[in-house]
Structures are given as C-alpha cells and as structure tokens.
Design a protein around this motif. Sequence first.
Motif, PDB file in Angstrom:
ATOM      1  N   ARG A   2       0.846  -1.191   0.000  1.00  0.00           N
ATOM      2  CA  ARG A   2       0.000   0.000   0.000  1.00  0.00           C
ATOM      3  C   ARG A   2       0.883   1.243   0.000  1.00  0.00           C
ATOM      4  O   ARG A   2       1.714   1.438   0.884  1.00  0.00           O
ATOM      5  CB  ARG A   2      -0.927   0.019   1.212  1.00  0.00           C
ATOM      6  N   GLN A   3       0.708   2.062  -1.021  1.00  0.00           N
ATOM      7  CA  GLN A   3       1.449   3.312  -1.147  1.00  0.00           C
ATOM      8  C   GLN A   3       0.466   4.462  -1.296  1.00  0.00           C
ATOM      9  O   GLN A   3      -0.637   4.292  -1.814  1.00  0.00           O
ATOM     10  CB  GLN A   3       2.382   3.250  -2.355  1.00  0.00           C
ATOM     11  N   ILE A   4       0.885   5.629  -0.834  1.00  0.00           N
ATOM     12  CA  ILE A   4       0.066   6.831  -0.908  1.00  0.00           C
ATOM     13  C   ILE A   4       0.851   7.908  -1.638  1.00  0.00           C
ATOM     14  O   ILE A   4       1.929   8.315  -1.193  1.00  0.00           O
ATOM     15  CB  ILE A   4      -0.328   7.353   0.497  1.00  0.00           C
ATOM     16  N   ILE A   5       0.332   8.344  -2.788  1.00  0.00           N
ATOM     17  CA  ILE A   5       0.930   9.488  -3.474  1.00  0.00           C
ATOM     18  C   ILE A   5       0.375  10.740  -2.812  1.00  0.00           C
ATOM     19  O   ILE A   5      -0.849  10.914  -2.730  1.00  0.00           O
ATOM     20  CB  ILE A   5       0.604   9.469  -4.976  1.00  0.00           C
ATOM     21  N   LEU A   6       1.252  11.596  -2.327  1.00  0.00           N
ATOM     22  CA  LEU A   6       0.816  12.721  -1.493  1.00  0.00           C
ATOM     23  C   LEU A   6       1.343  14.039  -2.032  1.00  0.00           C
ATOM     24  O   LEU A   6       2.463  14.121  -2.525  1.00  0.00           O
ATOM     25  CB  LEU A   6       1.295  12.513  -0.048  1.00  0.00           C
ATOM     26  N   ASP A   7       0.504  15.068  -1.899  1.00  0.00           N
ATOM     27  CA  ASP A   7       0.933  16.419  -2.284  1.00  0.00           C
ATOM     28  C   ASP A   7       0.199  17.424  -1.414  1.00  0.00           C
ATOM     29  O   ASP A   7      -0.935  17.181  -0.963  1.00  0.00           O
ATOM     30  CB  ASP A   7       0.643  16.693  -3.753  1.00  0.00           C
ATOM     31  N   THR A   8       0.845  18.534  -1.153  1.00  0.00           N
ATOM     32  CA  THR A   8       0.226  19.625  -0.412  1.00  0.00           C
ATOM     33  C   THR A   8       0.380  20.922  -1.201  1.00  0.00           C
ATOM     34  O   THR A   8       1.286  21.064  -2.017  1.00  0.00           O
ATOM     35  CB  THR A   8       0.876  19.821   0.977  1.00  0.00           C
ATOM     36  N   GLU A   9      -0.513  21.850  -0.949  1.00  0.00           N
ATOM     37  CA  GLU A   9      -0.336  23.232  -1.381  1.00  0.00           C
ATOM     38  C   GLU A   9      -0.258  24.072  -0.112  1.00  0.00           C
ATOM     39  O   GLU A   9      -0.908  23.758   0.898  1.00  0.00           O
ATOM     40  CB  GLU A   9      -1.489  23.702  -2.264  1.00  0.00           C
ATOM     41  N   THR A  10       0.531  25.130  -0.153  1.00  0.00           N
ATOM     42  CA  THR A  10       0.786  25.917   1.047  1.00  0.00           C
ATOM     43  C   THR A  10       0.639  27.410   0.759  1.00  0.00           C
ATOM     44  O   THR A  10       0.573  27.836  -0.393  1.00  0.00           O
ATOM     45  CB  THR A  10       2.215  25.634   1.573  1.00  0.00           C
ATOM     46  N   THR A  11       0.646  28.185   1.842  1.00  0.00           N
ATOM     47  CA  THR A  11       0.506  29.634   1.691  1.00  0.00           C
ATOM     48  C   THR A  11       1.789  30.301   1.232  1.00  0.00           C
ATOM     49  O   THR A  11       1.793  31.478   0.873  1.00  0.00           O
ATOM     50  CB  THR A  11       0.073  30.277   3.024  1.00  0.00           C
ATOM     51  N   GLY A  12       2.896  29.565   1.246  1.00  0.00           N
ATOM     52  CA  GLY A  12       4.175  30.130   0.825  1.00  0.00           C
ATOM     53  C   GLY A  12       5.238  29.063   0.749  1.00  0.00           C
ATOM     54  O   GLY A  12       5.004  27.905   1.097  1.00  0.00           O
ATOM     55  N   LEU A  13       6.425  29.454   0.311  1.00  0.00           N
ATOM     56  CA  LEU A  13       7.496  28.490   0.093  1.00  0.00           C
ATOM     57  C   LEU A  13       8.212  28.077   1.366  1.00  0.00           C
ATOM     58  O   LEU A  13       8.652  26.937   1.486  1.00  0.00           O
ATOM     59  CB  LEU A  13       8.511  29.066  -0.898  1.00  0.00           C
ATOM     60  N   ARG A  14       8.342  28.988   2.328  1.00  0.00           N
ATOM     61  CA  ARG A  14       9.166  28.715   3.503  1.00  0.00           C
ATOM     62  C   ARG A  14       8.318  28.452   4.733  1.00  0.00           C
ATOM     63  O   ARG A  14       7.566  29.331   5.181  1.00  0.00           O
ATOM     64  CB  ARG A  14      10.122  29.881   3.765  1.00  0.00           C
ATOM     65  N   VAL A  15       8.456  27.255   5.283  1.00  0.00           N
ATOM     66  CA  VAL A  15       7.728  26.930   6.506  1.00  0.00           C
ATOM     67  C   VAL A  15       8.228  27.793   7.663  1.00  0.00           C
ATOM     68  O   VAL A  15       7.472  28.106   8.602  1.00  0.00           O
ATOM     69  CB  VAL A  15       7.877  25.420   6.825  1.00  0.00           C
ATOM     70  N   GLU A  16       9.486  28.226   7.583  1.00  0.00           N
ATOM     71  CA  GLU A  16      10.064  29.044   8.660  1.00  0.00           C
ATOM     72  C   GLU A  16       9.407  30.418   8.761  1.00  0.00           C
ATOM     73  O   GLU A  16       9.524  31.096   9.782  1.00  0.00           O
ATOM     74  CB  GLU A  16      11.575  29.230   8.438  1.00  0.00           C
ATOM     75  N   ASP A  17       8.702  30.847   7.709  1.00  0.00           N
ATOM     76  CA  ASP A  17       8.051  32.152   7.710  1.00  0.00           C
ATOM     77  C   ASP A  17       6.613  32.099   8.224  1.00  0.00           C
ATOM     78  O   ASP A  17       5.864  33.069   8.075  1.00  0.00           O
ATOM     79  CB  ASP A  17       8.056  32.743   6.294  1.00  0.00           C
ATOM     80  N   GLY A  18       6.239  30.995   8.840  1.00  0.00           N
ATOM     81  CA  GLY A  18       4.893  30.883   9.390  1.00  0.00           C
ATOM     82  C   GLY A  18       3.842  30.463   8.375  1.00  0.00           C
ATOM     83  O   GLY A  18       2.643  30.591   8.637  1.00  0.00           O
ATOM     84  N   ASN A  19       4.256  29.981   7.220  1.00  0.00           N
ATOM     85  CA  ASN A  19       3.299  29.520   6.224  1.00  0.00           C
ATOM     86  C   ASN A  19       2.644  28.221   6.663  1.00  0.00           C
ATOM     87  O   ASN A  19       3.186  27.481   7.489  1.00  0.00           O
ATOM     88  CB  ASN A  19       3.992  29.354   4.867  1.00  0.00           C
ATOM     89  N   ARG A  20       1.469  27.936   6.102  1.00  0.00           N
ATOM     90  CA  ARG A  20       0.676  26.787   6.520  1.00  0.00           C
ATOM     91  C   ARG A  20       0.187  25.989   5.309  1.00  0.00           C
ATOM     92  O   ARG A  20       0.169  26.486   4.178  1.00  0.00           O
ATOM     93  CB  ARG A  20      -0.547  27.252   7.343  1.00  0.00           C
ATOM     94  N   ILE A  21      -0.258  24.779   5.575  1.00  0.00           N
ATOM     95  CA  ILE A  21      -0.868  23.938   4.537  1.00  0.00           C
ATOM     96  C   ILE A  21      -2.299  24.415   4.308  1.00  0.00           C
ATOM     97  O   ILE A  21      -3.042  24.667   5.259  1.00  0.00           O
ATOM     98  CB  ILE A  21      -0.863  22.460   4.959  1.00  0.00           C
ATOM     99  N   LEU A  22      -2.709  24.526   3.031  1.00  0.00           N
ATOM    100  CA  LEU A  22      -4.086  24.905   2.735  1.00  0.00           C
ATOM    101  C   LEU A  22      -4.815  23.892   1.841  1.00  0.00           C
ATOM    102  O   LEU A  22      -6.021  24.015   1.611  1.00  0.00           O
ATOM    103  CB  LEU A  22      -4.143  26.314   2.116  1.00  0.00           C
ATOM    104  N   GLU A  23      -4.080  22.900   1.348  1.00  0.00           N
ATOM    105  CA  GLU A  23      -4.711  21.815   0.587  1.00  0.00           C
ATOM    106  C   GLU A  23      -3.844  20.576   0.735  1.00  0.00           C
ATOM    107  O   GLU A  23      -2.612  20.663   0.716  1.00  0.00           O
ATOM    108  CB  GLU A  23      -4.851  22.174  -0.892  1.00  0.00           C
TER     109      GLU A  23
END
Length: 243
Positions: A2-23
């Motif tokens: 069982r494998q899961i192909i996964l992808d996210t979209e985020t509010t920005g490129l850098r997680v260090e800048d406080g960006n979050r997952i939105l999809e």
Amino acid sequence: MRQIILDTETTGLRVEDGNRILEIAAVEMIDRKLSPADRHLHRYINPGRDSEEGALNVHGLTTEFLADKPKFADIADEFLRFVEGAELIIHNAPFDVGYLNMELGKLGRGPITDYVSGVIDTLKMAKDTFPGKRNSLDALCDRFEIDRSGRTLHGALIDCELLSEVYLALTRGQDSLLIDFASGDAAADAASFSQGRPRKPLVRAAVPAADLAQHEEYLDVLDKSVKGTCLWRELTNPPAEAQ
C-alpha cells in the motif's frame, strides 16, 4: 504493498516564515494499481492566514475560498488514519514533510514518519535517473508523454494523479523481471529447471584468428587508457602467484 501518493499546497514556500498547509491530497495505490476515487483523500484547509502572492499565483486558492474550510486540526486524525502504515510517494519530499511535521507538531503529534512505513522522494529518483536535466513534475510528464493538458494551476489532487503516472514510469524497469517471470513461459521454464530438467550442453564457438587479433588490439588501447593492465586481461591472465 500500500502506497500513498501525497501532495500539499501551502501559503508560501518557507515553513520558517509561518506559512501553513491549505490543501492536501493523498491518492491510494495498492500493488502499483490506483484505487478507486472513493479511496482517495482530498481536503481544502483554512490556514488562518493569507497566501503569499507567489504561492497564490501557483495554486489560486484565495483566502475567501478557504474561509469556511476546516482547520488542519480538524482533519488531522482522518489524515493520519488514511496514511497509517503506508509508504508515501512525494515529489520533493523534504518540502511536504517539513510542512506536515510543522502542522503535526502544533498539535503535539510526532513527525509524519512515526505513522508511515517510509517516504519515497520522486524528485531525488528523477535526478538520479536524469542527472543534469529538468526534473520538475511538468518536465517529467513531458519526458514520459503523460497528458497534463487539464492542469492549468497547481492543485494537490491533480498533481497526485500526475505523480502516480510519473512514479510508475520511473520504476517500470524495477519490476519488469518479475512481470516476465510471472508470464506463463518464464514461469514454466523456471519450474521445469527447479524440478531438475536436464540442460543441453553448452556450445563452444570457434573464433576466427582475425577477430582474436582485433580483440587484442582493442585491449592494447584499453591498457594505454588505464595506464596499466585492463581488468579483462587481469581476469583472463591472472598473475602466477594468484593461480
């Protein structure tokens, strides 16, 4: 498997800048076959902040559209149950894994690797397979002639579907021997050999003297290029002490 192909979209490129997952999208694949659509997970998420302009231009998910969507905390348990024990397949895995670990950390949860059996990075696979070439998802789709005409903006679900085809194309050679073995003739041959079927004697072909001379000339060229004795001559004419 069982494998899961996964992808996210985020509010920005850098997680260090406080960006979050939105999809987030997770497409199930079992034994290299995609499961029906009702076995996929796809959720829009209210990140609690605006997207950076560059990210918005990529995914097109506005703050207004996401305003009534659940928070990550609301879908975390569902998501973890879905991926539990599976192997994740992600393009540029450090990016998505970094965001998932951040979101899970805010909820007091361990990193995503605590819940899955492993993570495959298809970007690394592609770079190893096609060094020096463009290995974005778009570039790989073009290279493998995968239709991406329906993709105008980046979206987690459609990117997962495209990535599933890219992954299968990247790894097709890995299971070709198994596929051949499973075919009727190969399996029958293997079974007959395992049962002790006598083999025909090997045929020794005589090599013309001219061909042998040409071969020796080629080995002389190899000797010069390696500034010594080439491996072929070492194997066919081992030193006296090694005999």
